[in-house]
Design an enzyme around this catalytic site. Structure first.
Site, PDB file in Angstrom:
ATOM      1  N   ALA A   1       6.882 -20.772  18.169  1.00  0.00           N
ATOM      2  CA  ALA A   1       5.685 -20.857  19.023  1.00  0.00           C
ATOM      3  C   ALA A   1       4.745 -19.692  18.708  1.00  0.00           C
ATOM      4  O   ALA A   1       3.531 -19.874  18.573  1.00  0.00           O
ATOM      5  CB  ALA A   1       6.079 -20.839  20.494  1.00  0.00           C
TER       6      ALA A   1
ATOM      7  N   ASP B   1       6.685 -22.819  25.571  1.00  0.00           N
ATOM      8  CA  ASP B   1       6.796 -21.668  24.658  1.00  0.00           C
ATOM      9  C   ASP B   1       5.431 -21.268  24.095  1.00  0.00           C
ATOM     10  O   ASP B   1       5.062 -20.090  24.099  1.00  0.00           O
ATOM     11  CB  ASP B   1       7.726 -22.005  23.474  1.00  0.00           C
ATOM     12  CG  ASP B   1       9.191 -22.076  23.878  1.00  0.00           C
ATOM     13  OD1 ASP B   1       9.480 -22.048  25.082  1.00  0.00           O
ATOM     14  OD2 ASP B   1      10.045 -22.164  22.975  1.00  0.00           O
TER      15      ASP B   1
HETATM   16  C1  MEV Z   1      13.029 -23.680  23.828  1.00  0.00           C
HETATM   17  O1  MEV Z   1      12.600 -22.328  23.778  1.00  0.00           O
HETATM   18  C2  MEV Z   1      12.891 -24.230  25.207  1.00  0.00           C
HETATM   19  C3  MEV Z   1      13.312 -25.679  25.411  1.00  0.00           C
HETATM   20  O2  MEV Z   1      13.196 -25.938  26.801  1.00  0.00           O
HETATM   21  C4  MEV Z   1      12.466 -26.636  24.617  1.00  0.00           C
HETATM   22  C5  MEV Z   1      11.044 -26.765  25.153  1.00  0.00           C
HETATM   23  O3  MEV Z   1      10.721 -26.355  26.260  1.00  0.00           O
HETATM   24  O4  MEV Z   1      10.230 -27.341  24.400  1.00  0.00           O
HETATM   25  C6  MEV Z   1      14.781 -25.891  25.032  1.00  0.00           C
END
Ligand code: MEV
Length: 307
Positions: free
Chosen positions: A94, A136
């Site tokens: 991200a 993110d």
């Molecule tokens: C990843 O950092 C977080 C998740 O919840 C995926 C998302 O929110 O897109 C696992």
């Protein structure tokens, strides 16, 4: 066109709500004091990307941003330097998506419109994770501490004592975030699945966390929320054995810990967000177990022009 464009974007942690946020539940996220830098300069010929990690995502970000800007952006030297370790649940992809788009906006002199940059970063995240929630990239772009649900962002202020948190490393996940999210998806689809119930419980805990962060009254309450959250993530099947062992040891020391991203099961599960009334106990623990740790600052600034 500027001579040099240098921007940075932070990594993130999810304090509560990873995975459940993909299913529309709320998440509580924070930008952290680890940043990724993208610098763009003129290149004699073609595009050259220099980075310590594979460059596919950066190439894709360039392609998507070019497409969006409708400009032939060529002859670029792009240098990527990152303090955000990959596959540790700290939002490295991200941060890369946000910083790449931001740097390219700066390079061509586009208005510094963070909402637009964030939208574009989400389309890039989709390539990496197929079905990202958008949490993110939003926290990396806007920074701070935020509640995120179905694309809506609420900035939060807190009186919480962040000195009581550290991140310890349970090891790199060998699964990608996309694979972890897809794994939960398969469980969700399975006949007689209990996944919906777990996701609803995670949603409730996140809402309580958000309240607690506004006005934390006592340590035991947060400790208990972190531990409950972690147990539900274990039930969801996103935490490996190594991380589970570390969590139990931290609990035996009177603390609490949870993963703070997509997790991982085959090897490491990324970093653990650890909390203790007396953080020195956690530091001693990391030393005894010889585990890498990071001191954490939450609520850090989002995408930043470093020129
Ligand atoms: C990843 O950092 C977080 C998740 O919840 C995926 C998302 O929110 O897109 C696992």
């Amino acid at each position: 066109m500027v001579k040099k464009s240098l921007v940075s974007a932070p990594g993130k942690i999810i304090i509560s709500g990873e995975h459940s946020v993909v299913y529309g539940q709320p998440a509580l996220l924070s930008a952290i004091n680890k940043r990724l830098y993208v610098q763009i300069e003129e290149n004699n010929q073609g595009v050259r990307i220099m980075a310590d990690e594979p460059t596919e995502l950066a190439e894709y970000a360039l392609e998507k941003t070019r497409e969006f800007l409708g400009e032939r952006i060529n002859h670029l030297k792009i240098k990527i330097k990152s303090e955000v370790p990959v596959n540790r649940g700290l939002g490295s992809s991200a941060a890369l998506s946000v910083a790449m788009v931001g740097a390219l906006f700066r390079w061509v002199g586009r208005e510094w419109n963070k909402s637009l940059i964030n939208q574009l970063a989400l389309t890039i995240e989709k390539k990496q994770h197929q079905n990202p929630s958008g949490g993110d990239n939003s926290v990396s772009c806007f920074g701070g501490l935020m509640a995120f649900q179905q694309g809506k962002i609420r900035r939060l202020k807190t009186k919480f004592d962040f000195q009581k948190f550290i991140l310890i490393d349970s090891g790199q996940a060998i699964e990608s975030t996309g694979e972890m999210v897809a794994g939960v998806g398969r469980k969700f689809q399975a006949p007689n699945s209990k996944t919906q119930k777990i996701l609803d419980e995670l949603g409730k805990i996140t809402l309580r966390f958000i309240e607690e962060f506004k006005d934390p009254r006592h340590f035991d309450y947060s400790k208990c929320l972190i531990s409950k959250n972690q147990r539900l993530l274990e039930k969801l099947g996103v935490v490996g054995k190594k991380a589970q062992r570390l969590v139990r040891l931290i609990e035996e020391q009177g603390g609490a810990a949870k993963i703070c991203g997509a997790g991982g099961v085959k090897e490491g599960s990324g970093v653990l967000l650890c909390y203790h009334q007396n953080p020195k106990i956690l530091l001693d623990f990391t030393q005894k177990e010889q585990i890498p740790y990071f001191k954490l600052k939450l609520g850090e600034e989002g995408l930043r022009d470093e020129n």
